[in-house]
Motif scaffolding. Structure first.
Motif, PDB file in Angstrom:
ATOM      1  N   SER A 194       0.828  -1.208   0.000  1.00 33.00           N
ATOM      2  CA  SER A 194       0.000   0.000   0.000  1.00 33.00           C
ATOM      3  C   SER A 194       0.862   1.256   0.000  1.00 33.00           C
ATOM      4  CB  SER A 194      -0.927   0.008   1.222  1.00 33.00           C
ATOM      5  OG  SER A 194      -1.853  -1.054   1.152  1.00 33.00           O
ATOM      6  N   GLY A 195       1.904   1.259   0.827  1.00 30.50           N
ATOM      7  CA  GLY A 195       2.798   2.412   0.871  1.00 30.50           C
ATOM      8  C   GLY A 195       3.567   2.594  -0.424  1.00 30.50           C
ATOM      9  N   LEU A 196       4.052   1.474  -0.962  1.00 29.14           N
ATOM     10  CA  LEU A 196       4.788   1.528  -2.220  1.00 29.14           C
ATOM     11  C   LEU A 196       3.890   2.009  -3.351  1.00 29.14           C
ATOM     12  CD1 LEU A 196       7.439   0.912  -3.725  1.00 29.14           C
ATOM     13  CD2 LEU A 196       6.582  -1.435  -4.065  1.00 29.14           C
ATOM     14  N   MET A 197       2.668   1.512  -3.400  1.00 27.46           N
ATOM     15  CA  MET A 197       1.720   1.903  -4.442  1.00 27.46           C
ATOM     16  C   MET A 197       1.448   3.405  -4.378  1.00 27.46           C
ATOM     17  SD  MET A 197      -1.997   0.243  -5.339  1.00 27.46           S
ATOM     18  CE  MET A 197      -2.784   0.682  -3.798  1.00 27.46           C
ATOM     19  N   GLN A 198       1.253   3.924  -3.175  1.00 24.04           N
ATOM     20  CA  GLN A 198       1.005   5.356  -3.009  1.00 24.04           C
ATOM     21  C   GLN A 198       2.159   6.178  -3.572  1.00 24.04           C
ATOM     22  OE1 GLN A 198      -1.529   7.063  -2.210  1.00 24.04           O
ATOM     23  NE2 GLN A 198      -0.640   9.098  -1.841  1.00 24.04           N
ATOM     24  N   GLN A 199       3.377   5.768  -3.298  1.00 25.40           N
ATOM     25  CA  GLN A 199       4.545   6.505  -3.776  1.00 25.40           C
ATOM     26  C   GLN A 199       4.703   6.408  -5.289  1.00 25.40           C
ATOM     27  OE1 GLN A 199       7.525   4.681  -1.057  1.00 25.40           O
ATOM     28  NE2 GLN A 199       7.931   6.788  -0.440  1.00 25.40           N
ATOM     29  N   LEU A 200       4.495   5.191  -5.829  1.00 22.84           N
ATOM     30  CA  LEU A 200       4.683   4.994  -7.268  1.00 22.84           C
ATOM     31  C   LEU A 200       3.605   5.684  -8.098  1.00 22.84           C
ATOM     32  CD1 LEU A 200       5.749   1.226  -7.331  1.00 22.84           C
ATOM     33  CD2 LEU A 200       7.195   3.205  -7.866  1.00 22.84           C
ATOM     34  N   LEU A 201       2.368   5.667  -7.594  1.00 23.82           N
ATOM     35  CA  LEU A 201       1.253   6.219  -8.372  1.00 23.82           C
ATOM     36  C   LEU A 201       1.118   7.733  -8.240  1.00 23.82           C
ATOM     37  CD1 LEU A 201      -1.488   3.482  -7.839  1.00 23.82           C
ATOM     38  CD2 LEU A 201      -0.011   3.821  -9.819  1.00 23.82           C
ATOM     39  N   THR A 202       1.909   8.328  -7.393  1.00 19.13           N
ATOM     40  CA  THR A 202       1.892   9.792  -7.255  1.00 19.13           C
ATOM     41  C   THR A 202       3.206  10.417  -7.701  1.00 19.13           C
ATOM     42  OG1 THR A 202       2.612   9.595  -4.941  1.00 19.13           O
ATOM     43  CG2 THR A 202       0.228   9.738  -5.353  1.00 19.13           C
ATOM     44  N   GLY A 203       4.140   9.592  -8.172  1.00 15.82           N
ATOM     45  CA  GLY A 203       5.407  10.106  -8.657  1.00 15.82           C
ATOM     46  C   GLY A 203       6.403  10.460  -7.573  1.00 15.82           C
ATOM     47  N   GLY A 285     -12.730  -3.810 -10.223  1.00 15.13           N
ATOM     48  CA  GLY A 285     -12.020  -5.017 -10.615  1.00 15.13           C
ATOM     49  C   GLY A 285     -11.830  -5.130 -12.109  1.00 15.13           C
ATOM     50  N   LEU A 286     -11.018  -6.091 -12.504  1.00 11.43           N
ATOM     51  CA  LEU A 286     -10.848  -6.476 -13.899  1.00 11.43           C
ATOM     52  C   LEU A 286     -11.465  -7.857 -14.065  1.00 11.43           C
ATOM     53  CD1 LEU A 286      -7.127  -5.424 -14.538  1.00 11.43           C
ATOM     54  CD2 LEU A 286      -9.191  -4.152 -15.143  1.00 11.43           C
ATOM     55  N   ILE A 287     -12.259  -8.053 -15.089  1.00 11.92           N
ATOM     56  CA  ILE A 287     -12.944  -9.328 -15.284  1.00 11.92           C
ATOM     57  C   ILE A 287     -11.925 -10.388 -15.708  1.00 11.92           C
ATOM     58  CG2 ILE A 287     -14.695 -10.546 -16.634  1.00 11.92           C
ATOM     59  CD1 ILE A 287     -16.181  -7.881 -16.867  1.00 11.92           C
ATOM     60  N   PRO A 288     -11.818 -11.480 -14.958  1.00 17.48           N
ATOM     61  CA  PRO A 288     -10.836 -12.520 -15.294  1.00 17.48           C
ATOM     62  C   PRO A 288     -11.296 -13.376 -16.477  1.00 17.48           C
ATOM     63  CG  PRO A 288     -12.096 -13.171 -13.366  1.00 17.48           C
ATOM     64  CD  PRO A 288     -12.540 -11.775 -13.710  1.00 17.48           C
ATOM     65  N   GLU A 289     -10.350 -14.120 -17.042  1.00 17.01           N
ATOM     66  CA  GLU A 289     -10.640 -14.951 -18.217  1.00 17.01           C
ATOM     67  C   GLU A 289     -11.770 -15.938 -17.966  1.00 17.01           C
ATOM     68  OE1 GLU A 289      -9.527 -14.928 -21.271  1.00 17.01           O
ATOM     69  OE2 GLU A 289      -8.031 -13.333 -21.052  1.00 17.01           O
ATOM     70  N   GLU A 290     -11.802 -16.513 -16.768  1.00 15.77           N
ATOM     71  CA  GLU A 290     -12.798 -17.544 -16.497  1.00 15.77           C
ATOM     72  C   GLU A 290     -14.221 -17.002 -16.410  1.00 15.77           C
ATOM     73  OE1 GLU A 290     -10.876 -16.552 -12.436  1.00 15.77           O
ATOM     74  OE2 GLU A 290     -10.254 -16.780 -14.538  1.00 15.77           O
ATOM     75  N   LEU A 314      -4.208   0.988 -13.982  1.00 15.86           N
ATOM     76  CA  LEU A 314      -5.442   1.754 -13.863  1.00 15.86           C
ATOM     77  C   LEU A 314      -6.291   1.243 -12.699  1.00 15.86           C
ATOM     78  CD1 LEU A 314      -6.871   4.087 -15.356  1.00 15.86           C
ATOM     79  CD2 LEU A 314      -8.211   2.350 -16.550  1.00 15.86           C
ATOM     80  N   LEU A 315      -6.377  -0.075 -12.563  1.00 11.13           N
ATOM     81  CA  LEU A 315      -7.125  -0.653 -11.439  1.00 11.13           C
ATOM     82  C   LEU A 315      -6.498  -0.248 -10.112  1.00 11.13           C
ATOM     83  CD1 LEU A 315      -9.299  -2.504 -10.277  1.00 11.13           C
ATOM     84  CD2 LEU A 315      -7.726  -4.430 -10.575  1.00 11.13           C
ATOM     85  N   ALA A 316      -5.173  -0.304 -10.034  1.00 12.15           N
ATOM     86  CA  ALA A 316      -4.489   0.098  -8.798  1.00 12.15           C
ATOM     87  C   ALA A 316      -4.770   1.558  -8.481  1.00 12.15           C
ATOM     88  CB  ALA A 316      -2.989  -0.145  -8.934  1.00 12.15           C
TER      89      ALA A 316
END
Length: 404
Positions: A194-203, A285-290, A314-316
């Motif tokens: 969660s912390g890493l995602m916040q940093q990566l998605l905000t530059g 969510g993203l619809i899975p293949e199944e 985009l989902l993240a």
């Protein structure tokens, strides 16, 4: 010890009881014969009263601490087992008992049980922890079940010699600690992601090869396009549902057949989907293949994703509370009544890096997800093994050599 037939068990020194085959030196007793019920220590308080008594001492219900008060009534080790509620029906997935120690309070929805010289308190906790009590409870109106004090007294339990009880308790406590270790690893990895995602998605955190490259503001309508491929109806459709907080897309398990008058739309693997009603609870969510070809109503709008944006990224981005909480101000009636339509989502703008940097970010976050999923799979496997071992130990099918 492998036991395949009743005869084989009997030859090994077992006897048949109301609770099945158990070692000859073990007994089956009523709870009232080997334990004490201390319901006089209960402390029923309304939420309003508790607000004026806040403090450090836990105020327990049958499954967890409900509050914290400024003084305590109970001290020492007790087993709590519910007096009423629907949790009795969840014995396969939820514990039926709670072991508490120290200084605390207990409300009037839980029985307090303490062991005796012939039966350890923790033995009571473990024996009834996953036990099916549905035959011992009474129905108190719609969806309300009660385990009365008299019914509690009559509950049967297997009672080994105290030395063997303690040996088994030590093993089970060790299994519980190991489970907590895996749970802590899952939580730690999820927090890190969660912390890493916040940093990566905000530059705030950039990869060296992309340093200095600008990010661009883009309207969401340029990234996704709503899909409305006509499908079937509520009676015939194979339906989708979206879990909260980005936890995935699943086939919907309906108990009742839907209406032929409800219009459904066909959905495709890889599409982005969300819930209008639970937008503010992160139902993306993203619809899975199944689930390709499954359907949903317009309450679960679905979108084709532009090749100019990475779908995982985009989902993240959408799944962050910092993003979806921005929509709270456009709806009236409180969070539970909010519906966010596609038009509200599509007109928003977001800041994104180049596609190569998006893909690099997505790869890192997907790797984190894979590690978390691996830990969760280990946890499920461990819990299944623990459940089987508990059953064997608590019935004497598996003995602890040093305690015999």
């Amino acid at each position: 010890m492998e036991m395949t037939t009743a005869a084989a068990v009997e030859k090994q020194g077992y006897k048949l009881t109301k609770l099945g085959w158990i070692p000859e030196e073990w007994d089956v007793r009523k709870l009232d014969d080997v334990a004490e019920i201390h319901n006089h220590l209960r402390f029923p308080l309304s939420e309003t009263v508790r607000k004026g008594m806040q403090g450090p001492y836990p105020y327990y219900g049958p499954t967890k601490a409900q509050d914290y008060l400024d003084h305590f009534r109970v001290e020492g080790k007790y087993v709590l087992i519910g007096e009423d509620g629907d949790h009795f029906l969840k014995f396969q997935t939820h514990p039926m008992t709670l072991l508490v120690d120290g200084q605390y309070n207990v409300n009037n929805h839980a029985h307090l049980i303490k062991g005796t010289e012939s039966c350890e308190t923790e033995w009571v906790y473990w024996f009834f922890n996953s036990r099916d009590l549905t035959n011992d409870i009474t129905r108190q109106g719609a969806g309300r079940y009660k385990l009365t004090k008299d019914a509690l007294k009559r509950l049967l339990l297997v009672v080994p010699p105290v030395a063997e009880q303690r040996a088994i308790i030590n093993i089970l406590n060790g299994l519980k600690i190991q489970e907590k270790v895996i749970l802590a690893l899952v939580k730690a990895k999820s927090t890190y992601k969660s912390g890493l995602m916040q940093q990566l998605l905000t530059g705030q955190l950039r990869f060296p090869e992309f340093q200095g490259q600008p990010w661009h503001e883009q309207r969401i309508s340029s990234l996704i396009t709503e899909s409305r491929i006509p499908g079937s109806n509520g009676k015939a459709a194979k339906k989708l549902t979206v879990k909260l907080y980005g936890k995935g897309v699943l086939a919907k398990n309906e108990r009742q057949i839907g209406s032929v008058n409800t219009k459904y739309y066909a959905r495709k693997a890889g599409q982005f989907i969300y819930s209008k009603l639970d937008f503010l609870n992160g139902a993306f969510g993203l619809i899975p293949e199944e689930l390709d070809g499954y359907e949903s109503t317009l309450d679960l709008p679905t979108f084709d994703i532009s090749p100019e944006v990475d779908a995982s990224l985009l989902l993240a981005y959408f799944s962050r509370e910092e993003f979806y909480a921005r929509f709270a101000d456009i709806a009236a009636g409180g969070r539970k009544a909010v519906r966010i339509g596609p038009e509200e989502l599509l007109k928003k703008k977001i800041l994104l890096p180049s596609l190569p940097e998006q893909q690099r970010i997505a790869a890192v976050l997907n790797a984190c997800d894979q590690e978390i999923e691996l830990l969760q799979a280990q946890l499920r496997q461990w819990q299944q093994q623990k459940k089987g071992l508990m059953q064997q130990l608590l019935t004497g099918q598996l003995r602890v050599p040093n305690s015999l």
